[in-house]
Design a protein around this motif. Structure first.
Motif, mmCIF file in Angstrom:
data_model
loop_
_atom_site.group_PDB
_atom_site.id
_atom_site.type_symbol
_atom_site.label_atom_id
_atom_site.label_comp_id
_atom_site.label_asym_id
_atom_site.label_seq_id
_atom_site.Cartn_x
_atom_site.Cartn_y
_atom_site.Cartn_z
ATOM 1 N N PRO A 1 0.818 -1.229 0.000
ATOM 2 C CA PRO A 1 0.000 0.000 0.000
ATOM 3 C C PRO A 1 0.844 1.268 0.000
ATOM 4 O O PRO A 1 0.530 2.230 -0.675
ATOM 5 N N PHE A 2 1.933 1.254 0.778
ATOM 6 C CA PHE A 2 2.786 2.433 0.825
ATOM 7 C C PHE A 2 3.448 2.694 -0.514
ATOM 8 O O PHE A 2 3.563 3.840 -0.958
ATOM 9 N N ALA A 3 3.892 1.617 -1.195
ATOM 10 C CA ALA A 3 4.515 1.775 -2.509
ATOM 11 C C ALA A 3 3.526 2.360 -3.507
ATOM 12 O O ALA A 3 3.873 3.216 -4.329
ATOM 13 N N LYS A 4 2.263 1.908 -3.461
ATOM 14 C CA LYS A 4 1.242 2.444 -4.367
ATOM 15 C C LYS A 4 0.996 3.918 -4.087
ATOM 16 O O LYS A 4 0.881 4.724 -5.018
ATOM 17 N N LYS A 5 0.900 4.278 -2.797
ATOM 18 C CA LYS A 5 0.678 5.667 -2.425
ATOM 19 C C LYS A 5 1.843 6.539 -2.877
ATOM 20 O O LYS A 5 1.656 7.626 -3.429
ATOM 21 N N LEU A 6 3.063 6.050 -2.646
ATOM 22 C CA LEU A 6 4.246 6.821 -2.994
ATOM 23 C C LEU A 6 4.369 7.010 -4.500
ATOM 24 O O LEU A 6 4.704 8.094 -4.980
ATOM 25 N N SER A 7 4.083 5.951 -5.274
ATOM 26 C CA SER A 7 4.175 6.050 -6.735
ATOM 27 C C SER A 7 3.159 7.046 -7.280
ATOM 28 O O SER A 7 3.437 7.780 -8.232
ATOM 29 N N LYS A 8 1.982 7.082 -6.648
ATOM 30 C CA LYS A 8 0.959 8.042 -7.073
ATOM 31 C C LYS A 8 1.404 9.461 -6.788
ATOM 32 O O LYS A 8 1.257 10.358 -7.626
ATOM 33 N N ASP A 9 1.959 9.684 -5.573
ATOM 34 C CA ASP A 9 2.421 11.017 -5.208
ATOM 35 C C ASP A 9 3.566 11.486 -6.101
ATOM 36 O O ASP A 9 3.678 12.670 -6.429
ATOM 37 N N LEU A 10 4.447 10.555 -6.479
ATOM 38 C CA LEU A 10 5.608 10.902 -7.300
ATOM 39 C C LEU A 10 5.309 10.829 -8.793
ATOM 40 O O LEU A 10 6.192 11.057 -9.620
ATOM 41 N N LYS A 11 4.050 10.469 -9.147
ATOM 42 C CA LYS A 11 3.631 10.345 -10.553
ATOM 43 C C LYS A 11 4.530 9.369 -11.305
ATOM 44 O O LYS A 11 5.026 9.649 -12.388
ATOM 45 N N LEU A 12 4.736 8.202 -10.706
ATOM 46 C CA LEU A 12 5.600 7.173 -11.277
ATOM 47 C C LEU A 12 4.773 5.923 -11.554
ATOM 48 O O LEU A 12 4.045 5.450 -10.678
ATOM 49 N N GLU A 13 4.855 5.393 -12.764
ATOM 50 C CA GLU A 13 4.111 4.189 -13.127
ATOM 51 C C GLU A 13 4.720 2.976 -12.422
ATOM 52 O O GLU A 13 5.921 2.699 -12.573
ATOM 53 N N LEU A 14 3.893 2.227 -11.702
ATOM 54 C CA LEU A 14 4.399 1.030 -11.017
ATOM 55 C C LEU A 14 4.899 -0.021 -11.985
ATOM 56 O O LEU A 14 5.762 -0.838 -11.660
ATOM 57 N N ALA A 15 4.340 -0.023 -13.188
ATOM 58 C CA ALA A 15 4.745 -1.024 -14.182
ATOM 59 C C ALA A 15 6.221 -0.885 -14.558
ATOM 60 O O ALA A 15 6.844 -1.839 -15.041
ATOM 61 N N SER A 16 6.796 0.295 -14.313
ATOM 62 C CA SER A 16 8.199 0.529 -14.659
ATOM 63 C C SER A 16 9.144 0.223 -13.503
ATOM 64 O O SER A 16 10.352 0.381 -13.631
ATOM 65 N N VAL A 17 8.583 -0.216 -12.361
ATOM 66 C CA VAL A 17 9.386 -0.451 -11.164
ATOM 67 C C VAL A 17 9.646 -1.940 -10.980
ATOM 68 O O VAL A 17 8.743 -2.767 -11.131
ATOM 69 N N VAL A 18 10.874 -2.284 -10.660
ATOM 70 C CA VAL A 18 11.245 -3.678 -10.375
ATOM 71 C C VAL A 18 11.190 -3.896 -8.869
ATOM 72 O O VAL A 18 11.816 -3.161 -8.104
ATOM 73 N N GLY A 19 10.424 -4.888 -8.429
ATOM 74 C CA GLY A 19 10.249 -5.135 -7.011
ATOM 75 C C GLY A 19 11.356 -5.990 -6.420
ATOM 76 O O GLY A 19 11.863 -6.913 -7.072
ATOM 77 N N SER A 20 11.720 -5.694 -5.180
ATOM 78 C CA SER A 20 12.760 -6.468 -4.485
ATOM 79 C C SER A 20 12.196 -7.239 -3.297
ATOM 80 O O SER A 20 12.924 -7.910 -2.585
ATOM 81 N N GLY A 21 10.875 -7.123 -3.070
ATOM 82 C CA GLY A 21 10.250 -7.810 -1.954
ATOM 83 C C GLY A 21 9.980 -9.280 -2.254
ATOM 84 O O GLY A 21 10.361 -9.798 -3.326
ATOM 85 N N PRO A 22 9.319 -9.986 -1.338
ATOM 86 C CA PRO A 22 8.989 -11.396 -1.547
ATOM 87 C C PRO A 22 8.194 -11.607 -2.837
ATOM 88 O O PRO A 22 7.232 -10.896 -3.114
#
Length: 283
Positions: free
Chosen positions: A16-37
């Motif tokens: 949820p925090f990553a989604k909120k942060l990406s929205k605030d920063l106007k960054l598409e999540l599809a372009s982000v590589v995840g390092s979590g589980p």
């Protein structure tokens, strides 16, 4: 090892925090590589992706407004002196909150606390991933249990609420703004939930060497505590001699509609006891 957060046709997996942060920063999540589980995108992945975008070029939302005079380049890369830069979405939200906070009548109380015992505890357990801010949040939460009025909040100007949970909002500076992740039910555990509603705020600039400062009260909370750096200080001992102790200054800004000076004084005395005798901060 990192994994893509999604494959073609499969939803993006993000906190949820990553989604909120990406929205605030106007960054598409599809372009982000995840390092979590299982490739889950977490907050630090979004921050890293945003930093990469900034290093490759200033985003449209942050491009300076054109000026008639030639721009002067500052000593900081990417900044042109004399230009006008519009707020990002996050900066706009912070601005609105700060302006709203000016409508609340506040007062401030400072207190000096010895930190030798806390410093010793921190050295023993920091290898386990426990931060000094987390220990301070735990000490604060235990004090709030005994002083619930300091954990209360007034939102309508006509009444106030004794909050049933103690959720410590910790101010964190990121690129382009300020967020407050929450240590939820902080009187019971040190593990932070990523996002929630804070009932008391904590701002720690001691890690940057700042010895004393005041914090602005966030709207909807009763108090915020500003924590300065621990400094070696010459003090008088109980037997009348001169000694050395590490001490830090904390300043609390509070909503005076709900909280009185005596309330903060009692709260700070309890907080000082928790920090100077930190046996209850770990279990």
């Amino acid at each position: 090892m990192v994994h893509p957060a999604s494959e073609r046709g499969v939803r993006i997996v993000a906190s949820p925090f990553a989604k909120k942060l990406s929205k605030d920063l106007k960054l598409e999540l599809a372009s982000v590589v995840g390092s979590g589980p299982m490739g889950r995108i977490v907050g630090k992945d979004v921050e890293a992706a945003a930093a990469a975008v900034l290093s490759n070029g200033v985003p449209e939302s942050r491009k300076p407004v054109a000026q008639s005079a030639p721009a002067k380049v500052s000593g900081t890369p990417g900044i042109e002196l004399g230009c006008v830069v519009p707020f990002t979405t996050m900066q706009g939200a912070v601005s609105r909150n700060m302006v709203e906070s000016l409508t609340v009548p506040t007062f401030r109380v400072g207190y000096t606390i010895s930190t030798d015992a806390l410093d010793h505890l921190y050295k023993k357990i920091k290898s386990k991933g426990v931060t000094m801010t987390a220990l301070l949040a735990k000490a604060t939460a235990l004090a709030l249990v005994k002083h619930p009025v300091v954990n209360s909040s007034c939102r309508d100007g006509k009444s106030f609420t004794y909050n049933s949970s103690i959720n410590i909002a910790v101010a964190v500076a990121i690129c382009g703004g300020l967020i407050t992740p929450i240590l939820q039910d902080a009187d019971k555990q040190l593990q932070p939930h990523e996002y929630s509603t804070g009932t008391f705020s904590l701002s720690n600039l001691g890690m940057f060497g700042v010895d004393c400062f005041d914090a602005i009260l966030p709207p909807g909370t009763g108090a915020i505590m500003a924590v300065g750096a621990s400094q070696p200080t010459v003090v008088a001992t109980k037997d009348g001699r001169i000694g050395m102790k590490s001490q830090m200054q904390v300043n609390v800004t509070a909503d005076h509609r709900v909280i009185e000076g005596a309330d903060l004084a009692s709260f700070l005395r309890t907080l000082a006891k928790n920090i100077e005798d930190p046996k209850d901060l770990t279990f």
